[in-house]
Enzyme design. Structure first.
Site, PDB file in Angstrom:
ATOM      1  N   THR A 121       0.163  18.231   6.138  1.00  0.00           N
ATOM      2  CA  THR A 121      -0.773  17.173   5.764  1.00  0.00           C
ATOM      3  C   THR A 121      -0.194  15.790   6.026  1.00  0.00           C
ATOM      4  O   THR A 121      -0.845  14.931   6.626  1.00  0.00           O
ATOM      5  CB  THR A 121      -1.139  17.294   4.271  1.00  0.00           C
ATOM      6  OG1 THR A 121      -1.771  18.564   4.076  1.00  0.00           O
ATOM      7  CG2 THR A 121      -2.083  16.188   3.838  1.00  0.00           C
ATOM      8  N   CYS A 122       1.028  15.550   5.579  1.00  0.00           N
ATOM      9  CA  CYS A 122       1.580  14.191   5.658  1.00  0.00           C
ATOM     10  C   CYS A 122       1.598  13.687   7.094  1.00  0.00           C
ATOM     11  O   CYS A 122       1.137  12.589   7.382  1.00  0.00           O
ATOM     12  CB  CYS A 122       2.990  14.168   5.068  1.00  0.00           C
ATOM     13  SG  CYS A 122       3.807  12.592   5.314  1.00  0.00           S
ATOM     14  N   CYS A 145      -0.458  10.946   5.143  1.00  0.00           N
ATOM     15  CA  CYS A 145       0.313   9.694   5.020  1.00  0.00           C
ATOM     16  C   CYS A 145       0.455   8.936   6.339  1.00  0.00           C
ATOM     17  O   CYS A 145       0.183   7.737   6.397  1.00  0.00           O
ATOM     18  CB  CYS A 145       1.716   9.989   4.507  1.00  0.00           C
ATOM     19  SG  CYS A 145       1.796  11.248   3.244  1.00  0.00           S
ATOM     20  N   LYS A 182      -2.902   7.902   8.147  1.00  0.00           N
ATOM     21  CA  LYS A 182      -3.526   6.922   7.236  1.00  0.00           C
ATOM     22  C   LYS A 182      -2.837   5.565   7.337  1.00  0.00           C
ATOM     23  O   LYS A 182      -3.479   4.519   7.411  1.00  0.00           O
ATOM     24  CB  LYS A 182      -3.472   7.490   5.806  1.00  0.00           C
ATOM     25  CG  LYS A 182      -3.979   6.618   4.695  1.00  0.00           C
ATOM     26  CD  LYS A 182      -2.960   5.674   4.096  1.00  0.00           C
ATOM     27  CE  LYS A 182      -1.652   6.225   3.691  1.00  0.00           C
ATOM     28  NZ  LYS A 182      -1.606   7.028   2.488  1.00  0.00           N
ATOM     29  N   GLY A 223     -12.127   7.867  -7.009  1.00  0.00           N
ATOM     30  CA  GLY A 223     -11.429   6.590  -7.189  1.00  0.00           C
ATOM     31  C   GLY A 223      -9.933   6.768  -7.265  1.00  0.00           C
ATOM     32  O   GLY A 223      -9.237   6.005  -7.927  1.00  0.00           O
ATOM     33  N   TYR A 226      -6.107   7.900  -5.072  1.00  0.00           N
ATOM     34  CA  TYR A 226      -5.312   7.374  -3.956  1.00  0.00           C
ATOM     35  C   TYR A 226      -6.142   7.283  -2.666  1.00  0.00           C
ATOM     36  O   TYR A 226      -6.206   6.249  -2.011  1.00  0.00           O
ATOM     37  CB  TYR A 226      -4.163   8.339  -3.631  1.00  0.00           C
ATOM     38  CG  TYR A 226      -2.947   8.309  -4.508  1.00  0.00           C
ATOM     39  CD1 TYR A 226      -1.812   7.636  -4.101  1.00  0.00           C
ATOM     40  CD2 TYR A 226      -2.903   8.996  -5.704  1.00  0.00           C
ATOM     41  CE1 TYR A 226      -0.646   7.659  -4.862  1.00  0.00           C
ATOM     42  CE2 TYR A 226      -1.752   9.015  -6.472  1.00  0.00           C
ATOM     43  CZ  TYR A 226      -0.629   8.344  -6.043  1.00  0.00           C
ATOM     44  OH  TYR A 226       0.504   8.372  -6.794  1.00  0.00           O
ATOM     45  N   ILE A 227      -6.722   8.433  -2.285  1.00  0.00           N
ATOM     46  CA  ILE A 227      -7.348   8.511  -0.970  1.00  0.00           C
ATOM     47  C   ILE A 227      -8.571   7.602  -0.895  1.00  0.00           C
ATOM     48  O   ILE A 227      -8.765   6.876   0.086  1.00  0.00           O
ATOM     49  CB  ILE A 227      -7.702   9.981  -0.636  1.00  0.00           C
ATOM     50  CG1 ILE A 227      -6.400  10.799  -0.514  1.00  0.00           C
ATOM     51  CG2 ILE A 227      -8.526  10.080   0.639  1.00  0.00           C
ATOM     52  CD1 ILE A 227      -6.588  12.272  -0.250  1.00  0.00           C
ATOM     53  N   HIS A 263      14.949 -16.453  -2.540  1.00  0.00           N
ATOM     54  CA  HIS A 263      13.877 -17.446  -2.571  1.00  0.00           C
ATOM     55  C   HIS A 263      13.546 -17.933  -1.166  1.00  0.00           C
ATOM     56  O   HIS A 263      14.471 -18.127  -0.377  1.00  0.00           O
ATOM     57  CB  HIS A 263      14.337 -18.628  -3.433  1.00  0.00           C
ATOM     58  CG  HIS A 263      13.274 -19.651  -3.632  1.00  0.00           C
ATOM     59  ND1 HIS A 263      12.156 -19.412  -4.419  1.00  0.00           N
ATOM     60  CD2 HIS A 263      13.147 -20.906  -3.142  1.00  0.00           C
ATOM     61  CE1 HIS A 263      11.400 -20.497  -4.398  1.00  0.00           C
ATOM     62  NE2 HIS A 263      11.975 -21.402  -3.635  1.00  0.00           N
TER      63      HIS A 263
HETATM   64  P1  NDP Z   1      -6.802  11.896  -6.900  1.00  0.00           P
HETATM   65  O1  NDP Z   1      -6.493  12.999  -7.836  1.00  0.00           O
HETATM   66  O2  NDP Z   1      -5.859  10.770  -6.741  1.00  0.00           O
HETATM   67  O3  NDP Z   1      -8.206  11.264  -7.322  1.00  0.00           O
HETATM   68  C1  NDP Z   1      -9.358  12.050  -7.415  1.00  0.00           C
HETATM   69  C2  NDP Z   1     -10.533  11.152  -7.735  1.00  0.00           C
HETATM   70  O4  NDP Z   1     -11.729  11.907  -7.652  1.00  0.00           O
HETATM   71  C3  NDP Z   1     -10.472  10.566  -9.131  1.00  0.00           C
HETATM   72  O5  NDP Z   1     -11.004   9.274  -9.107  1.00  0.00           O
HETATM   73  C4  NDP Z   1     -11.391  11.512  -9.921  1.00  0.00           C
HETATM   74  O6  NDP Z   1     -12.039  10.881 -10.979  1.00  0.00           O
HETATM   75  C5  NDP Z   1     -12.424  11.849  -8.873  1.00  0.00           C
HETATM   76  N1  NDP Z   1     -13.083  13.130  -9.078  1.00  0.00           N
HETATM   77  C6  NDP Z   1     -12.496  14.341  -9.221  1.00  0.00           C
HETATM   78  N2  NDP Z   1     -13.439  15.298  -9.337  1.00  0.00           N
HETATM   79  C7  NDP Z   1     -14.639  14.690  -9.263  1.00  0.00           C
HETATM   80  C8  NDP Z   1     -15.974  15.134  -9.314  1.00  0.00           C
HETATM   81  N3  NDP Z   1     -16.277  16.420  -9.483  1.00  0.00           N
HETATM   82  N4  NDP Z   1     -16.962  14.224  -9.193  1.00  0.00           N
HETATM   83  C9  NDP Z   1     -16.679  12.914  -9.031  1.00  0.00           C
HETATM   84  N5  NDP Z   1     -15.415  12.415  -8.971  1.00  0.00           N
HETATM   85  C10 NDP Z   1     -14.411  13.301  -9.094  1.00  0.00           C
HETATM   86  O7  NDP Z   1      -7.156  12.615  -5.526  1.00  0.00           O
HETATM   87  P2  NDP Z   1      -7.169  12.116  -4.025  1.00  0.00           P
HETATM   88  O8  NDP Z   1      -8.127  13.032  -3.357  1.00  0.00           O
HETATM   89  O9  NDP Z   1      -7.396  10.659  -3.916  1.00  0.00           O
HETATM   90  O10 NDP Z   1      -5.696  12.405  -3.545  1.00  0.00           O
HETATM   91  C11 NDP Z   1      -5.114  13.691  -3.727  1.00  0.00           C
HETATM   92  C12 NDP Z   1      -3.636  13.575  -3.937  1.00  0.00           C
HETATM   93  O11 NDP Z   1      -3.012  13.271  -2.709  1.00  0.00           O
HETATM   94  C13 NDP Z   1      -3.202  12.462  -4.882  1.00  0.00           C
HETATM   95  O12 NDP Z   1      -3.212  12.839  -6.214  1.00  0.00           O
HETATM   96  C14 NDP Z   1      -1.821  12.146  -4.406  1.00  0.00           C
HETATM   97  O13 NDP Z   1      -0.926  12.969  -5.090  1.00  0.00           O
HETATM   98  C15 NDP Z   1      -1.853  12.490  -2.929  1.00  0.00           C
HETATM   99  N6  NDP Z   1      -1.907  11.269  -2.134  1.00  0.00           N
HETATM  100  C16 NDP Z   1      -0.881  10.367  -2.194  1.00  0.00           C
HETATM  101  C17 NDP Z   1      -0.921   9.211  -1.455  1.00  0.00           C
HETATM  102  C18 NDP Z   1       0.189   8.217  -1.553  1.00  0.00           C
HETATM  103  O14 NDP Z   1       1.244   8.567  -2.060  1.00  0.00           O
HETATM  104  N7  NDP Z   1       0.001   6.978  -1.117  1.00  0.00           N
HETATM  105  C19 NDP Z   1      -2.026   8.911  -0.560  1.00  0.00           C
HETATM  106  C20 NDP Z   1      -3.044   9.902  -0.582  1.00  0.00           C
HETATM  107  C21 NDP Z   1      -2.968  11.036  -1.334  1.00  0.00           C
HETATM  108  P3  NDP Z   1     -11.375  10.653 -12.442  1.00  0.00           P
HETATM  109  O15 NDP Z   1     -10.517   9.450 -12.331  1.00  0.00           O
HETATM  110  O16 NDP Z   1     -12.543  10.434 -13.314  1.00  0.00           O
HETATM  111  O17 NDP Z   1     -10.601  11.900 -12.746  1.00  0.00           O
END
Ligand code: NDP
Length: 456
Positions: free
Chosen positions: A40-41, A46, A49, A177, A179-180, A437
């Site tokens: 994936t990365c 990563c 992206k 909402g 990371y992705i 600075h």
């Molecule tokens: P995340 O777990 O970060 O976020 C999932 C989001 O989806 C949350 O906002 C959650 O809401 C929402 N959600 C989950 N289920 C539902 C649903 N059924 N209906 C509506 N909203 C929902 O997942 P991502 O997909 O963004 O990323 C996956 C993982 O990948 C991350 O946790 C991270 O570990 C990794 N990642 C790391 C990165 C980095 O290091 N820069 C970059 C990209 C990915 P709620 O807040 O309400 O739970």
């Protein structure tokens, strides 16, 4: 006698790190992968992206240029060129990964692996099943985008497809909402797409420091991203050449592309795990102990398929720790304390240690130091973007227990600060550190007055 000392299922960052190091120590090691080597990365996360993030920052730099005396005309952006160049680089990286494995004398089996018993894996290579045995088996199969099963979900794309779109849409709706979602929202918005984020919670980025969440939301709105909070999409309908999204708000949103970034599920289905006696948690994640061992003593698991700290460097550290322990007589246990992380949002976030909310629960008295400012670079340019930096200090020990930043270069800055936190640095030591600075980073060593204190 087994065929191999180590057989790994999944050639992503973690699997490659473990197997390559094992091979480097002279172990007879092999790995299987049904897709390209890199995981994936490198191929779907990563790295590609970050290329898109770089591309989107060019748009901001071009806007800032006028204030610095540059007049630039005839500017245009070509998405297919970016995607083509990104793919060329990914091919190069894939080649490097392949070479690293071959240099370490690791056998690569191109097919999907399935656990047969404690020491046997069956690999499906072009429809031919090949069985191999190993003293130890490592599962490093990562995760895969997960979407809620609402009507019309088949029209939605995930981050996999978002990285390979043929052309930029005019409008995009991103559900989620985390990371992705926030990273891609920033990319698309900067590249001129009309972006709407739909989140079920009140705020983006659950789990991050509250001030940081609010700051990033404010900055994202400032660059034109619409955030619809406390809202869920209930149905996706095709309406001619676009989509109509019904929501719990009662509002229907029209868009060209629907992108779901609602989390990732451990990639553990169809691997024969439960049949072989391995325990899975409710969400399909492989249960492991402190030594990354599953319920079967010869089978181990690392990275996102264990759904603990789903970050590339963690999977790599876990893989290397196992190889060191097994093949270099150097027993290691991964430390999960103070893992720094970044979100490449606009502005980016860097964070390490406890959030204010976590620190209030963990310590009797904390001090909060906060600095919000317009970066020097944004003065002449007229860019309205602001930076937020925050330190959380345990008053009793004077240790800095949390450090958060949202602003340009935050991930680069926080990586350095993470070393200090890992060493247990105190606020007095931060203060005793001479500033560089003029930088934004110097704010971390020049914050003198706490702005708020926990319940006295
Ligand atoms: P995340 O777990 O970060 O976020 C999932 C989001 O989806 C949350 O906002 C959650 O809401 C929402 N959600 C989950 N289920 C539902 C649903 N059924 N209906 C509506 N909203 C929902 O997942 P991502 O997909 O963004 O990323 C996956 C993982 O990948 C991350 O946790 C991270 O570990 C990794 N990642 C790391 C990165 C980095 O290091 N820069 C970059 C990209 C990915 P709620 O807040 O309400 O739970």
């Amino acid at each position: 006698m087994y065929d191999y000392d180590l057989f790994t299922i999944g050639a992503g960052s973690g699997g490659v790190a473990a197997t390559r190091r094992a091979g480097g120590y002279g172990a007879r090691a092999a790995i299987c992968e049904s897709s390209r080597v890199g995981g994936t990365c490198v191929l779907r996360g990563c790295i590609p992206k970050k290329f898109l993030v770089y591309a989107s920052h060019v748009a901001e730099d071009l806007e800032d240029a006028a204030g610095y005396g540059w007049s630039i005309s005839g500017v245009s952006f070509d998405w297919p060129t970016l995607i083509r160049n990104k793919d060329t680089e990914l091919d190069r990286l894939n080649g490097i990964y392949e070479r690293m494995l071959s240099n370490a004398k690791v056998d690569v089996l191109r097919g999907r692996g399935r656990l047969i018993d404690d020491h046997t894996v069956e690999v499906d290579i072009d429809g031919q099943a090949r069985r191999v045995t190993a003293e130890r088996i490592l599962i490093a199969t990562g995760g895969w985008p997960e979407m809620p099963q609402i009507p019309g979900i088949e029209h939605a794309i995930s981050s996999n497809e978002a990285l390979d779109l043929d052309r930029l849409p005019e409008r995009i709706v991103i559900a989620g909402g985390g990371y992705i979602a926030v990273e891609f929202a920033g990319v698309f918005a900067r590249l001129g797409v009309d972006v709407t984020i739909v989140i079920r919670a009140d705020h983006l980025l659950r789990g991050f420091d509250h001030d940081i969440r609010l700051h990033v939301e404010q900055e994202m709105r400032r660059i034109g991203i619409t955030i619809r909070s406390a809202c869920k999409i209930t149905e996706i309908r095709q309406a001619g050449n676009h989509y109509a999204l019904d929501t719990t708000d009662g509002v229907t949103i029209d868009t060209d592309t629907v992108f779901y970034a609602t989390g990732r599920a451990p990639n553990t289905r169809g691997l024969g795990l439960e049949e072989a006696g391995i325990h899975l948690r409710d969400n399909g994640a492989i249960a492991v102990d402190d030594y990354l061992c599953t319920a079967v003593p010869s089978v181990f698991a690392i990275g996102d398929c264990t759904d603990r700290n789903n970050l590339t460097p963690v999977a790599i550290a876990e893989g290397r720790a196992l190889a060191e322990t097994w093949f270099n007589d150097n027993p290691q246990i991964v430390s999960y304390e103070n893992i720094a992380t970044a979100v490449f949002s606009q502005p980016p976030i860097g964070t390490v240690g406890l959030t204010e909310e976590q620190a209030r629960l963990a310590f009797a008295n904390i001090d909060i130091y906060r600095s919000a400012f317009k970066p020097l670079k944004n003065t002449l340019s007229g860019n309205e973007g602001r930076t937020l930096m925050k330190l959380i200090v345990d008053r009793e020990s004077d240790r800095v227990v949390g450090c958060h930043m949202a602003g340009p270069d935050a991930p680069e800055i926080i990586q350095g600060v993470a070393i200090a936190l890992k060493c247990g640095a105190t606020k007095a030591q931060f203060d005793d550190t001479m500033a560089i600075h003029p930088t934004a980073a110097e704010e971390f060593v020049t914050m003198y007055q706490p702005v708020a204190a926990a319940a006295e």
